[in-house]
Write an enzyme that holds these catalytic residues in place. Structure first.
Site, PDB file in Angstrom:
ATOM      1  N   ALA A 192     -47.763  22.099  -0.778  1.00 52.43           N
ATOM      2  CA  ALA A 192     -46.875  21.173  -1.478  1.00 52.43           C
ATOM      3  C   ALA A 192     -47.555  20.598  -2.718  1.00 52.43           C
ATOM      4  O   ALA A 192     -48.769  20.703  -2.886  1.00 52.43           O
ATOM      5  CB  ALA A 192     -46.464  20.046  -0.529  1.00 52.43           C
ATOM      6  N   PHE A 193     -46.750  19.932  -3.557  1.00 50.42           N
ATOM      7  CA  PHE A 193     -47.254  19.424  -4.837  1.00 50.42           C
ATOM      8  C   PHE A 193     -48.231  18.271  -4.682  1.00 50.42           C
ATOM      9  O   PHE A 193     -49.085  18.058  -5.529  1.00 50.42           O
ATOM     10  CB  PHE A 193     -46.079  18.964  -5.714  1.00 50.42           C
ATOM     11  CG  PHE A 193     -45.449  17.660  -5.260  1.00 50.42           C
ATOM     12  CD1 PHE A 193     -45.971  16.436  -5.649  1.00 50.42           C
ATOM     13  CD2 PHE A 193     -44.336  17.656  -4.434  1.00 50.42           C
ATOM     14  CE1 PHE A 193     -45.398  15.234  -5.224  1.00 50.42           C
ATOM     15  CE2 PHE A 193     -43.762  16.475  -4.003  1.00 50.42           C
ATOM     16  CZ  PHE A 193     -44.302  15.257  -4.407  1.00 50.42           C
ATOM     17  N   LYS A 217     -49.014  30.692  -1.692  1.00 46.28           N
ATOM     18  CA  LYS A 217     -47.965  30.273  -2.618  1.00 46.28           C
ATOM     19  C   LYS A 217     -48.084  28.777  -2.817  1.00 46.28           C
ATOM     20  O   LYS A 217     -47.748  27.984  -1.940  1.00 46.28           O
ATOM     21  CB  LYS A 217     -46.565  30.606  -2.086  1.00 46.28           C
ATOM     22  CG  LYS A 217     -45.473  30.357  -3.133  1.00 46.28           C
ATOM     23  CD  LYS A 217     -44.078  30.485  -2.555  1.00 46.28           C
ATOM     24  CE  LYS A 217     -43.564  29.166  -2.047  1.00 46.28           C
ATOM     25  NZ  LYS A 217     -43.278  28.183  -3.136  1.00 46.28           N
ATOM     26  N   GLY A 273     -44.814  20.726   3.784  1.00 45.63           N
ATOM     27  CA  GLY A 273     -43.683  20.293   2.975  1.00 45.63           C
ATOM     28  C   GLY A 273     -42.757  19.399   3.768  1.00 45.63           C
ATOM     29  O   GLY A 273     -43.161  18.760   4.748  1.00 45.63           O
ATOM     30  N   SER A 274     -41.509  19.360   3.365  1.00 39.29           N
ATOM     31  CA  SER A 274     -40.537  18.478   4.006  1.00 39.29           C
ATOM     32  C   SER A 274     -40.100  19.024   5.363  1.00 39.29           C
ATOM     33  O   SER A 274     -40.168  20.229   5.619  1.00 39.29           O
ATOM     34  CB  SER A 274     -39.312  18.314   3.104  1.00 39.29           C
ATOM     35  OG  SER A 274     -38.576  19.526   3.042  1.00 39.29           O
ATOM     36  N   GLU A 295     -47.034  21.365   8.768  1.00 37.17           N
ATOM     37  CA  GLU A 295     -47.457  19.998   8.427  1.00 37.17           C
ATOM     38  C   GLU A 295     -46.328  19.393   7.608  1.00 37.17           C
ATOM     39  O   GLU A 295     -46.211  19.652   6.408  1.00 37.17           O
ATOM     40  CB  GLU A 295     -48.769  20.015   7.636  1.00 37.17           C
ATOM     41  CG  GLU A 295     -49.953  20.554   8.406  1.00 37.17           C
ATOM     42  CD  GLU A 295     -50.420  19.642   9.532  1.00 37.17           C
ATOM     43  OE1 GLU A 295     -49.887  18.514   9.646  1.00 37.17           O
ATOM     44  OE2 GLU A 295     -51.304  20.053  10.290  1.00 37.17           O
ATOM     45  N   CYS A 329     -48.318  12.346   2.644  1.00 39.55           N
ATOM     46  CA  CYS A 329     -47.621  12.452   3.931  1.00 39.55           C
ATOM     47  C   CYS A 329     -48.090  11.345   4.869  1.00 39.55           C
ATOM     48  O   CYS A 329     -47.384  10.992   5.815  1.00 39.55           O
ATOM     49  CB  CYS A 329     -47.837  13.823   4.550  1.00 39.55           C
ATOM     50  SG  CYS A 329     -49.554  14.334   4.653  1.00 39.55           S
ATOM     51  N   GLU A 426     -37.631   8.886   6.171  1.00 35.55           N
ATOM     52  CA  GLU A 426     -38.783   9.028   5.291  1.00 35.55           C
ATOM     53  C   GLU A 426     -38.323   9.321   3.866  1.00 35.55           C
ATOM     54  O   GLU A 426     -37.604  10.273   3.620  1.00 35.55           O
ATOM     55  CB  GLU A 426     -39.701  10.165   5.747  1.00 35.55           C
ATOM     56  CG  GLU A 426     -40.915  10.324   4.837  1.00 35.55           C
ATOM     57  CD  GLU A 426     -41.572  11.689   4.934  1.00 35.55           C
ATOM     58  OE1 GLU A 426     -42.751  11.788   4.569  1.00 35.55           O
ATOM     59  OE2 GLU A 426     -40.905  12.651   5.342  1.00 35.55           O
ATOM     60  N   ALA A 489     -57.637  10.617   6.005  1.00 38.37           N
ATOM     61  CA  ALA A 489     -58.209  11.310   7.160  1.00 38.37           C
ATOM     62  C   ALA A 489     -59.467  12.081   6.772  1.00 38.37           C
ATOM     63  O   ALA A 489     -59.582  12.598   5.663  1.00 38.37           O
ATOM     64  CB  ALA A 489     -57.181  12.267   7.754  1.00 38.37           C
TER      65      ALA A 489
END
Length: 538
Positions: A192-193, A217, A273-274, A295, A329, A426, A489
């Site tokens: 993710a970004f 990717k 990601g989402s 995740e 996240c 969220e 973490a």
């Protein structure tokens, strides 16, 4: 006459060509990479246009995308993404590279990883700056994310000499019963970004140590980070006469992600990601009986008991709630405050929020940068209106900041019920909802009532409360903290969560087992053939 007409046509074509060339030149020069201020981007091997596919050779025949800087919304550079044809070339090359990589003894794979870590150390500052420029997080966080990749490489180097199975007592005379761990093959990684370096680092480092090759990717909106990291890894592989496709890259959109999810040649797909997209990915992988590691979202809470050290609470909450402009996240999205200290915490937190230094994340002293995209800004404004409509009070923030870029105000909302729809949802933005409780058991239930289960934290001095919090009736999250925030973490422990967070575990502990397949092996070194459980078949 005909000659004159032809000459005029030729002159016109030349003029049009020259004008088009000037337009292209102006367009290219308007990109940040051509600004002397950002000339350091070229030290990462980046250019005004870049290939977004790598499988031993660089290519890309898909859509050309422009990467924008969220601080000022200026174009940085362009990347040509991978097409489905590029993807096919990449997966074939990666599978072929595995034939070589899996034969490299694990400790030698660890040595290659060590060299990758050294190469990343040399580029740490530059990669950190690129991440700040392209993603929008402040420079200390950008560099910290590269350091996290370096740290997990160090972990993986040690792991390369410690991957262990077990030898069990066999109930049959003259037999040995043991476990053997072998690599899966190809690990696909979709990141993710918000963490474009570290999450790939977690997955790729451990996957490589275990003997897998990696097909990556990266997020479509942080393609330059993906290209720059891959170029660093490429040089290390090349220096060791290893196939570049050991670490392949296929930048692209959902079309490439779908190909990865459905491809039986990818033995494990790690997706970050989402939750809605993760659910779709997992169903596609499960349909082919593939392995996946998810995740996903986190609606994380800090529970503050009446005996908590409020100085620690406020300091922790500022970073946990507002750090990375709420785009972690593990960001704290709910403050569950004992009714006796609720008002005091809010008052102090509002004061701290007003002291946040907002600005260019590349500048020294900036603590709070922009949202990554306009989509994030839109989500923020929508959530503010939803909170108001459900009875929330904006204690501070609540508006888009009037300046170039995707800047919004860090926001604290009070007055909502703990189970208000907006509180239970969220939203990946810098908004925290503060709710009250009077009984600690109720606070634990509030923590657990959301659908996600990533990170959680309890602030208290009561040791009885601490161990209840860690126990079966305490937090149901994968990360359970005491007197520290929900974010930040370490790499030594497994990272991940429960419920709609996906159940995956990355980074430390025994997370390496997800990147390998286990065989239970029985060896008969006798001349007899006894059956287990004493069965006789004679």
């Amino acid at each position: 006459m005909a000659t004159v007409i032809l000459l005029r046509r030729a002159q016109l074509l030349i003029t049009r060509s020259t004008c088009a060339s000037h337009k292209i030149t102006r367009a290219m020069s308007s990109m940040l990479i051509d600004d002397p201020k950002y000339s350091w981007l070229k030290d990462l091997g980046l250019g005004a246009t870049n290939n977004g596919a790598f499988y031993g050779v660089w290519g890309g025949s898909g859509e050309e995308v422009t990467s924008f800087c969220p601080t000022n919304n200026q174009p940085i550079a362009k990347v040509t993404q991978a097409s489905p044809a590029d993807y096919e070339k990449a997966i074939v090359a990666t599978k072929e590279a595995w034939q070589t990589w899996t034969e490299v003894p694990a400790p030698q794979r660890g040595e290659i990883l060590r060299q990758m870590g050294e190469a990343l150390r040399e580029k740490k500052t530059l990669l950190g700056k690129l991440e700040s420029l392209e993603m929008g997080k402040i420079l200390p966080e950008g560099e910290g994310e590269v350091q996290e990749y370096i740290d997990i490489i160090d972990y993986a180097v040690g792991l390369s000499r410690m991957i262990a199975g077990h030898v069990f007592p066999s109930e049959r005379r003259g037999h040995m019963l043991l476990e053997q761990w072998n690599p899966l093959g190809i690990v696909g990684v979709i990141t993710a970004f918000n963490f474009p370096v570290a999450v790939y680092g977690w997955n790729s480092s451990i996957a490589l140590a275990c003997g897998n090759c990696v097909l990556w990717k990266g997020a479509p909106t942080t393609p330059l980070v993906s290209v720059a990291v891959t170029k660093i890894l490429e040089q290390t592989l090349k220096a060791n006469n290893l196939p570049g496709a050991v670490c392949s890259l296929v930048q692209g959109g959902s079309d490439i992600g779908t190909l990865m999810a459905k491809d039986e040649r990818i033995n494990l797909l790690s997706f970050t990601g989402s939750t809605p997209v993760g659910k779709k990915v997992s169903l596609m992988v499960q349909e082919r009986f593939g392995k996946f590691l998810l995740e996903l979202g986190g609606n994380n809470a800090i529970v503050v008991n009446e005996d908590a050290d409020l100085d620690m609470v406020v300091r922790s909450a500022v970073f946990a709630c507002a750090g990375t402009a709420g785009q972690r996240c593990t960001t704290t999205r709910r403050l569950v405050l004992h009714e006796k200290i609720h008002d005091q915490v809010i008052e102090r937190l509002v004061k701290a929020y007003k002291q946040l230094r907002i600005g260019d994340p590349l500048e020294d002293g900036t603590l709070y940068g922009p949202m990554h995209s306009q989509q994030g800004v839109d989500l923020y404004l929508s959530a503010i209106e939803e909170a108001k409509a459900q009875g929330g009070k904006i204690e501070c923030g609540g508006k888009k900041i009037d300046r170039p870029g995707n800047f919004v105000e860090a926001t604290i909302v009070t007055g909502l019920k703990h189970d208000s729809p907006i509180v239970l949802k969220e939203t990946f933005v810098p908004i925290v909802y503060a709710v009250k409780f009077s009984n600690l058991d109720d606070a634990f239930k509030i923590n657990n009532e959301v659908k996600q289960g990533l990170s959680s934290s309890l602030f208290t001095k009561d040791m009885n409360a601490v161990f209840r919090w860690l126990g079966p009736k305490g937090s149901d999250c994968g990360i359970v903290n005491v007197n520290i925030p929900t974010s930040g973490a370490e790499i030594g422990g497994a990272f991940g969560g429960e419920k709609e967070t996906g159940g995956g575990r990355e980074s430390g502990s025994d997370a390496w087992k997800q990147y390998m397949r286990r065989s239970t092996c029985t060896i008969n070194y006798s001349t007899e053939l006894p059956l287990a459980q004493g069965i006789k078949f004679e």
